[in-house]
Write a protein that holds these residues in place. Structure first.
Motif, mmCIF file in Angstrom:
data_model
loop_
_atom_site.group_PDB
_atom_site.id
_atom_site.type_symbol
_atom_site.label_atom_id
_atom_site.label_comp_id
_atom_site.label_asym_id
_atom_site.label_seq_id
_atom_site.Cartn_x
_atom_site.Cartn_y
_atom_site.Cartn_z
ATOM 1 N N ALA B 68 0.841 -1.208 0.000
ATOM 2 C CA ALA B 68 0.000 0.000 0.000
ATOM 3 C C ALA B 68 0.875 1.257 0.000
ATOM 4 C CB ALA B 68 -0.919 -0.009 1.220
ATOM 5 N N MET B 69 1.937 1.211 0.800
ATOM 6 C CA MET B 69 2.847 2.348 0.876
ATOM 7 C C MET B 69 3.526 2.591 -0.479
ATOM 8 S SD MET B 69 6.404 2.891 1.203
ATOM 9 C CE MET B 69 6.912 1.227 1.593
ATOM 10 N N LYS B 70 3.956 1.498 -1.117
ATOM 11 C CA LYS B 70 4.640 1.629 -2.406
ATOM 12 C C LYS B 70 3.699 2.186 -3.473
ATOM 13 C CE LYS B 70 8.033 -2.018 -1.882
ATOM 14 N NZ LYS B 70 8.443 -3.358 -2.259
ATOM 15 N N ALA B 71 2.439 1.743 -3.429
ATOM 16 C CA ALA B 71 1.472 2.215 -4.423
ATOM 17 C C ALA B 71 1.297 3.731 -4.312
ATOM 18 C CB ALA B 71 0.134 1.505 -4.215
ATOM 19 N N SER B 72 1.262 4.240 -3.112
ATOM 20 C CA SER B 72 1.171 5.694 -2.927
ATOM 21 C C SER B 72 2.466 6.377 -3.341
ATOM 22 C CB SER B 72 0.889 6.021 -1.459
ATOM 23 O OG SER B 72 -0.445 5.719 -1.153
ATOM 24 N N LEU B 73 3.544 5.729 -3.005
ATOM 25 C CA LEU B 73 4.860 6.309 -3.313
ATOM 26 C C LEU B 73 5.074 6.451 -4.821
ATOM 27 C CD1 LEU B 73 6.926 7.261 -1.293
ATOM 28 C CD2 LEU B 73 8.060 5.037 -1.425
ATOM 29 N N GLU B 74 4.501 5.529 -5.578
ATOM 30 C CA GLU B 74 4.612 5.604 -7.036
ATOM 31 C C GLU B 74 4.063 6.935 -7.557
ATOM 32 O OE1 GLU B 74 5.919 3.341 -9.346
ATOM 33 O OE2 GLU B 74 6.752 2.545 -7.476
ATOM 34 N N LEU B 75 2.992 7.398 -6.905
ATOM 35 C CA LEU B 75 2.379 8.665 -7.323
ATOM 36 C C LEU B 75 3.206 9.862 -6.862
ATOM 37 C CD1 LEU B 75 -1.311 7.864 -6.261
ATOM 38 C CD2 LEU B 75 -0.377 7.780 -8.582
ATOM 39 N N ILE B 76 3.822 9.709 -5.722
ATOM 40 C CA ILE B 76 4.518 10.841 -5.098
ATOM 41 C C ILE B 76 5.939 11.023 -5.625
ATOM 42 C CG2 ILE B 76 5.439 11.617 -2.858
ATOM 43 C CD1 ILE B 76 2.930 10.375 -1.576
ATOM 44 N N ARG B 77 6.590 9.883 -5.925
ATOM 45 C CA ARG B 77 8.019 9.922 -6.261
ATOM 46 C C ARG B 77 8.362 10.882 -7.410
ATOM 47 N NH1 ARG B 77 9.592 4.274 -6.213
ATOM 48 N NH2 ARG B 77 10.174 4.253 -4.035
ATOM 49 N N PRO B 78 7.577 10.859 -8.512
ATOM 50 C CA PRO B 78 7.923 11.777 -9.616
ATOM 51 C C PRO B 78 7.865 13.250 -9.192
ATOM 52 C CG PRO B 78 6.277 10.175 -10.316
ATOM 53 C CD PRO B 78 6.437 10.005 -8.850
ATOM 54 N N LEU B 79 6.935 13.557 -8.301
ATOM 55 C CA LEU B 79 6.801 14.950 -7.847
ATOM 56 C C LEU B 79 8.001 15.359 -7.000
ATOM 57 C CD1 LEU B 79 3.032 14.768 -6.823
ATOM 58 C CD2 LEU B 79 3.982 15.681 -8.954
#
Lengths: 336, 211
Positions: B68-79
């Motif tokens: 779950a954490m990684k799935a959110s991180l996927e969205l955040i990382r590019p930003l």
């Protein structure tokens, strides 16, 4: 009282001349005859020679066909990576059931069909011929959680418990049926006791253990008892939260790994359960001394009480000094 | 911001769908992505680590929370990357050559990621040369080595020896773990740290990158 009689007497609750000694050895045993571990795992004649040599040299009361977790998975068509001198390993990137849809095509392999399972059955028969009267012969099968992990991939199985519980139940059912057929062949070949290795069960908590794993283990153990054999349950790792469940199916022997105080096992499983263990294989057994091992075994014995078999928490590591392993037999012979 | 506390809850529950939905909504509302990570996600994984260490959660729960954490991180990382934000540290991690066991390594990798590290996971059966090449290429702070077999443990020493030969020993902290590995072995081969559990490995990594 010979070795076989000693273990059977301990299991039956009859008096013994001294404590039985049953540490698990695999790579250590292979090294005793200079065998490469690949040959040990895949050629029963090599394993039998090494096990008998090890049992005689170090005063074990039993011999075992345990080698690695890939035996059944290999015959199911899993991709196994073989190494020259270490245990074969399952390649999880190409797990047999990486795609759940392939479960429908998975058939139970014939344990006498000429694969790795047959190799193990042949090993039992050769043990019977060579040392059947003297040593207790232990067969080996994977437990439901361990074998499901071998087929599905351990990382994936761990999330399947939440993602697809129905699939996990079906998979465990398949595994139990397969293992009982494999067990039948080993019983017919002459084992005295069946070891069940269910290491992956120590990775789950009590809720998942009770809901998924325990019913599979119970069915497996009941099936083995119905076939007239005895059972040793070996779940390596930290099993403190599932001890009660491990004691409930009535296995003749329950192993505990070093993270679990034997006193806790005794408390949760009652006074009659035979407990086996549980020195830390690396820190206490390989890196210890005969004196420290004797002291550690005395503490295990004190915690477990008289219904106790001498052993380590898991496999005695390769490279353990001979004098350290001899200390196990010395302790066993001096105590009842 | 009160809705974002649901992100922590979604990660604790291992609910990837919810964590992604909450993250998307928060980002749409222009919530600071760094704040999402440091205020809601890292504390969630810290809590899971504590629960794991005390035996209040187990491997399946840890894996679904990490997912779950990684799935959110996927969205955040590019930003975060776009604004040039630096991770807590960079870790190259893998299981030693000849060793295909990876669940322990995966837990450590997930926990490190959950603690704000950038994790370069080299997988299993990794030779010393690849550890060093990747650590150099990715400018890692840490090299994390895992072994489940006594036969593959010696490759840990090889990594450290190779680093010395390459004159790069001081550039990386090396941490080791796995069932047969002990503090004594870690000391013997000159590793910078050892942990016998995933949560301990995170604490160790944090101490080493701030030392």
């Amino acid at each position: 009282m010979n070795s076989r009689e000693r273990v059977l007497a301990m299991i039956a609750g009859r008096p013994v001349d001294h404590l039985p000694n049953m540490p698990i050895t695999m790579m250590f045993a292979g090294d005793q005859t200079g065998a490469k571990y690949r040959d040990y795992a895949t050629d029963y004649r090599v394993l039998i020679e090494a096990q008998i040599r090890t049992a005689e040299t170090f005063g074990f009361d039993y011999v075992s066909v345990i080698s690695d977790p890939g035996c059944e998975a290999a015959d199911c068509g899993a991709t196994i990576k073989y190494f020259d001198d270490q245990p074969p390993a399952i390649d999880e990137t190409q797990a047999r059931l990486a795609d759940k849809a392939s479960f429908g095509t998975l058939k139970i392999p014939d344990p006498l069909g000429g694969g790795r399972m047959t190799n193990r059955v042949n090993g039992v028969a050769l043990f019977k011929e060579r040392v059947g009267r003297e040593k207790l012969i232990e067969g080996w099968i994977e437990g439901p959680c361990a074998e499901a992990a071998d087929l599905r991939g351990i990382n994936t199985l761990m999330t399947d418990f939440y993602d697809d519980p129905a699939f996990v139940r079906d998979l465990f059912e398949f595994v139990v049926e397969m293992e009982l057929r494999f067990a039948r062949a080993q019983i017919d070949a002459g084992i005295d006791l069946m070891g069940i290795g269910d290491a992956a069960a120590s990775l789950v908590g009590p809720a998942i253990y009770e809901e998924f794993v325990w019913p599979g283990e119970k069915k497996m153990i009941d099936g083995l008892h119905a076939m007239g054999t005895r059972v040793r349950l070996h779940i390596c790792g930290n099993t403190r939260r599932i001890l009660e469940g491990m004691g409930r199916p009535g296995c003749e022997i329950v192993d505990l790994d070093f993270m679990v105080p034997l006193a806790e096992g005794r408390e949760k499983m009652g006074p009659d359960q035979v407990l086996l263990g549980n020195l830390d294989p690396v820190r206490a057994v390989r890196d210890g001394t005969p004196e420290s091992i004797a002291a550690a075994l005395a503490e295990c014995h004190r915690q477990a009480g008289p219904r106790y078999i001498v052993g380590a928490g898991c496999e005695v590591p390769r490279g353990t000094p001979s004098t350290n392993l001899r200390a196990f037999a010395e302790y066993a012979r001096a105590h009842t | 911001m009160s809705d974002c506390s649901k992100l922590t809850e979604a990660i604790l529950n291992g609910d990837a769908k919810a964590s992604v939905a909450i993250t998307k909504e928060a980002l749409d509302k222009k919530t600071d992505p760094q704040e999402l990570v440091s205020k809601y996600m890292i504390p969630a994984m810290d809590e899971m680590g504590k629960r794991f260490e005390t035996g209040d959660c187990f491997v399946p729960e840890l894996l679904i929370s990490a997912r779950a954490m990684k799935a959110s991180l996927e969205l955040i990382r590019p930003l975060l990357a776009a604004r040039g934000a630096e991770p807590v540290g960079r870790v190259v991690i893998g299981t030693m050559k000849g060793d295909l066991h990876d669940i322990g390594k995966n837990l450590v990798a997930s926990m490190l990621e959950g603690a704000g590290f950038e994790v370069i996971d080299l997988g299993v059966d990794v030779g010393p040369g690849l550890f060093i090449a990747e650590a150099q290429a990715k400018k890692a702070d840490l090299i994390a080595l895992s072994a489940l077999l006594t036969t593959t443990m010696p490759h840990m020493r090889a990594v450290i020896e190779e680093l010395k030969k390459a004159g790069a020993r001081d550039r990386f902290k090396v941490i080791v773990g796995g069932a047969p590995v002990t503090q004594r072995y870690a000391d013997e081969i000159g590793a910078d740290g050892y942990s016998d559990n995933a949560n301990g490995a995170v604490g160790l990594a944090r101490r080493l990158v701030t030392a």
